[in-house]
Design a protein around this motif. Structure first.
Motif: not given
Ligand code: GDP
Length: 304
Positions: A28-30, A59, A61-62, A67-68, A70
């Motif tokens: 995930t994009v964290d 950010q 969008r996250v 949850y986005i 990777t």
């Protein structure tokens, strides 16, 4: 598109391989991924301000989507860059046609070594190819080599060049060039200027003088004040953009040497910071290697 793809290979590799490494093993994009993305964009010379803008948008969008993955990051980044470029390049330049002004007058500014002469030569060639009658004015009379180079380009692409001896008054060369353009019924006149960034007032005075003289011959000239910047110099290009835009009303940019650099991100940063459309990009040394900037094709090339 192919010339653009190969031209932007280094920038693309830079962005891509780093992005792939940054997300390796993560799903995930964290915050960590975003920190790395920030670093990648800054090292691609997108510039800090513009990078932060892009990161903030991702950010948001996250936060919205919770949850986005990777795997989606590439697509999202591409969208955000597209959006950003669209904000500043709403009029995409689709052709080398210049509408109703005749002659259409382009005054070219930029420091020495950025590819100013080459860009003028390439542009003359492209304009000629698309049916325009072109004249060049060698008003960078400060360097003998500049006058010689313009004359050489004129011979190479078969367009007329108006010049005087080295050291003569640049405004006088500009005047002669436009007189000649009018008399000859030329479609486009491209005037080179000296690439000295001495001090701001000096530069401003010199360019203002040339503009005033031009207007005596062609009211409204110059229609385009084209600033040439070397994309491979990253932050220097941004600094030059700042200085020239403070000295004169630059309304179009040409970014050269995109083929030799991994720092093509500067196109995104400059366009965002200065709100001046990128009109041309240089992707090589030959006369064919100048393209009208097409933001969609540009972003496509970065993410192919
Ligand atoms: P000027 O001093 O600004 O007039 O710069 P020149 O036009 O003489 O260009 C300086 C050098 O950069 C020359 O060797 C050009 O061939 C090269 N050059 C200009 N534009 C490009 C480009 O888009 N790509 C590459 N690879 N080289 C370029």
């Amino acid at each position: 598109q192919q010339a653009l793809d190969t031209g932007l290979e280094k920038t693309k590799d830079n962005l891509f391989s780093k992005l792939t490494k940054a997300v390796a093993g993560k799903s995930t994009v964290d915050d960590d991924v975003l920190d790395e993305l920030e670093e990648i964009l800054v090292t691609s010379d997108v510039g800090v301000k513009t990078t932060l803008k892009i990161i903030e948008r991702i950010q948001a969008r996250v936060a919205r989507d919770k949850y986005i993955g990777t795997s989606e990051l590439n697509g999202i980044l591409r969208e955000e860059i597209q959006t950003l470029l669209a904000e500043n390049n709403s009029n995409d330049f689709q052709s080398f046609e210049y509408g109703s002004h005749k002659p259409y007058v382009i005054m070219v500014v930029g420091v020495n070594g950025v590819g100013k002469t080459t860009t003028i030569g390439k542009l003359a060639h492209q304009l000629k190819q698309t049916g325009n009658q072109v004249v060049l004015g060698a008003a960078d009379t400060f360097r003998a080599a500049a006058v010689d180079q313009i004359i050489l380009w004129g011979e190479r692409v078969k367009v007329r060049v108006v010049s005087q001896a080295m050291g003569s008054d640049p405004a006088s060369v500009a005047f002669d060039t436009l007189k000649s353009a009018v008399a000859n019924g030329d479609d486009v006149a491209i005037i080179d200027t000296a690439g000295r960034l001495h001090n701001k007032v000096g530069l401003m005075n010199e360019l203002t003088k040339i503009k005033n003289v031009m207007q005596k011959v062609v009211p409204g000239a110059p229609h385009e004040i084209l600033l040439v910047l070397d994309a491979s110099t990253g932050q220097n290009a941004i600094e030059q953009c700042k200085q020239f835009t403070e000295a004169t009303a630059v309304n179009a940019l040409a970014l050269t040497k995109l083929d030799g650099t991994a720092k093509g991100g500067v196109v995104i940063g400059i366009s965002d910071q200065f709100k001046i459309p990128v009109k041309y990009i240089g992707v090589g040394e030959s006369m064919e290697d100048l393209q009208l900037f097409d933001r969609k094709a540009f972003v496509e090339s970065l993410f192919k």
